[in-house]
Design a protein around this motif. Structure first.
Motif, PDB file in Angstrom:
ATOM      1  N   ALA A  14      35.269  53.234  53.758  1.00  0.00           N
ATOM      2  CA  ALA A  14      36.336  53.599  52.739  1.00  0.00           C
ATOM      3  C   ALA A  14      37.540  52.726  52.742  1.00  0.00           C
ATOM      4  N   SER A  15      37.844  52.085  53.759  1.00  0.00           N
ATOM      5  CA  SER A  15      38.978  51.184  53.612  1.00  0.00           C
ATOM      6  C   SER A  15      38.793  49.768  52.868  1.00  0.00           C
ATOM      7  N   GLN A  18      39.323  51.334  49.321  1.00  0.00           N
ATOM      8  CA  GLN A  18      40.779  51.605  48.951  1.00  0.00           C
ATOM      9  C   GLN A  18      41.481  50.471  48.782  1.00  0.00           C
ATOM     10  N   ARG A  47      36.896  53.395  42.753  1.00  0.00           N
ATOM     11  CA  ARG A  47      36.702  53.086  44.310  1.00  0.00           C
ATOM     12  C   ARG A  47      37.734  53.699  45.384  1.00  0.00           C
ATOM     13  N   GLY A  51      36.363  56.200  48.202  1.00  0.00           N
ATOM     14  CA  GLY A  51      36.994  56.082  49.376  1.00  0.00           C
ATOM     15  C   GLY A  51      37.647  57.403  49.948  1.00  0.00           C
ATOM     16  N   THR A  85      34.801  47.973  58.999  1.00  0.00           N
ATOM     17  CA  THR A  85      35.499  47.128  57.937  1.00  0.00           C
ATOM     18  C   THR A  85      34.938  45.768  57.814  1.00  0.00           C
TER      19      THR A  85
END
Length: 290
Positions: A14-15, A18, A47, A51, A85
């Motif tokens: 998600a990071s 985001q 996006r 996220g 990530t």
């Protein structure tokens, strides 16, 4: 532990989404420490919404993990989302990881392995009313810190915003353990419920602002420290979190190793948005040749 690692995968992926949306939603010339309008603009980016969906699923997994594992183990696993990530950015955005960074990913995994072997079940301490009110006070203080951060120099501002976001996520970790009765009447009367909502909302707001306004590495390092050390101490001192008999040293070592590895990957708190993939690089070369 599987749920904690699953949450880390969700948060880490998600990071990346985001971070791209936060930069796209930024307005030139804005300098305030916390900009609520930035969050509203980011919500218009698909996006960012994707996220948030991953964050929601990850949060559900986090709650399950916190109800069965000590806070220190869950906190370290969530810090490992930076390793996720880094790997996602390398695969999807063409970001190159150095040998040191790949080693840091391995270090994080090793630390989590040690924690998995050493951690016992969650503590049976329920926490006092004073602790719940303290969490609410901390959540309110996080908002004040964010408002004051706009007056700080860029590097200090990023650290303060990141640390504040980490403390907000830490409030969430602790308050999940403090809430026993989830009936509507009980939740309305429970300060821990308000602390959870305020702490989580403040953390997202400060983190979004930190990603857009300062050094990503500094902000993420502050976040990792804020969401791991404090909540771990609260779990051990006030909530009765323990390790398996005779493995305290392994738990401490694993926690330190996992957090240190996450700090080494702090720049992946925001994956670079301008890293060219193969197609982008080819198009750029074609333009140069023409």
């Amino acid at each position: 532990m599987i749920c904690a690692l699953g949450a880390a995968v969700c948060f880490g992926t998600a990071s990346v989404l985001q971070a791209v949306a936060a930069r796209a939603a930024a307005e030139p010339g804005s300098d305030s420490g916390v900009d609520p309008a930035l969050l509203l603009r980011a919500l218009r980016q698909w996006r960012y919404v994707a996220g948030l969906a991953l964050d929601g699923f990850g949060f559900a997994l986090q709650i399950i993990a916190l109800r069965s594992l000590p806070i220190y183990a869950v906190g370290a696993a969530l810090a490992a989302s930076l390793a996720v990530t880094a790997v996602v950015a390398a695969r999807l955005l063409g970001v190159r990881l150095s040998g040191v960074e790949w080693s840091a990913v391995g270090v994080v995994c090793a630390g989590l392995g040690m924690l998995g072997l050493a951690s016992g079940g969650e503590g049976h301490g329920s926490g006092s009313a004073a602790l719940a009110w303290s969490m609410l006070g901390i959540a309110l203080g996080i908002l004040l810190i964010g408002a004051a951060a706009g007056r700080l120099p860029e590097r200090s501002r990023a650290l303060v915003l990141g640390l504040g976001a980490g403390c907000g996520f830490g409030v969430v970790e602790v308050t999940v353990r403090l809430i026993d009765d989830v009936s509507p009447a009980a939740l309305l009367a429970d300060p821990a419920a308000y602390a959870l909502l305020l702490g989580g909302g403040s953390a997202f707001l400060l983190l979004t602002s930190a990603l857009q306004r300062g050094s990503v590495t500094t902000a993420t390092a502050g976040m990792v420290l804020g969401e791991t050390i404090g909540p771990a101490l609260v779990g051990v001192v006030w909530l009765g979190d323990r390790t398996r008999d005779g493995l305290e040293w392994l738990a401490v070592t694993g926690f330190v190793v996992a957090v240190a590895g996450a700090l080494a990957l702090a720049r992946f708190g925001e994956a670079p948005t301008d890293a060219p993939g193969p197609a982008t690089g080819t198009a750029e070369r074609d333009r140069c040749e023409n």
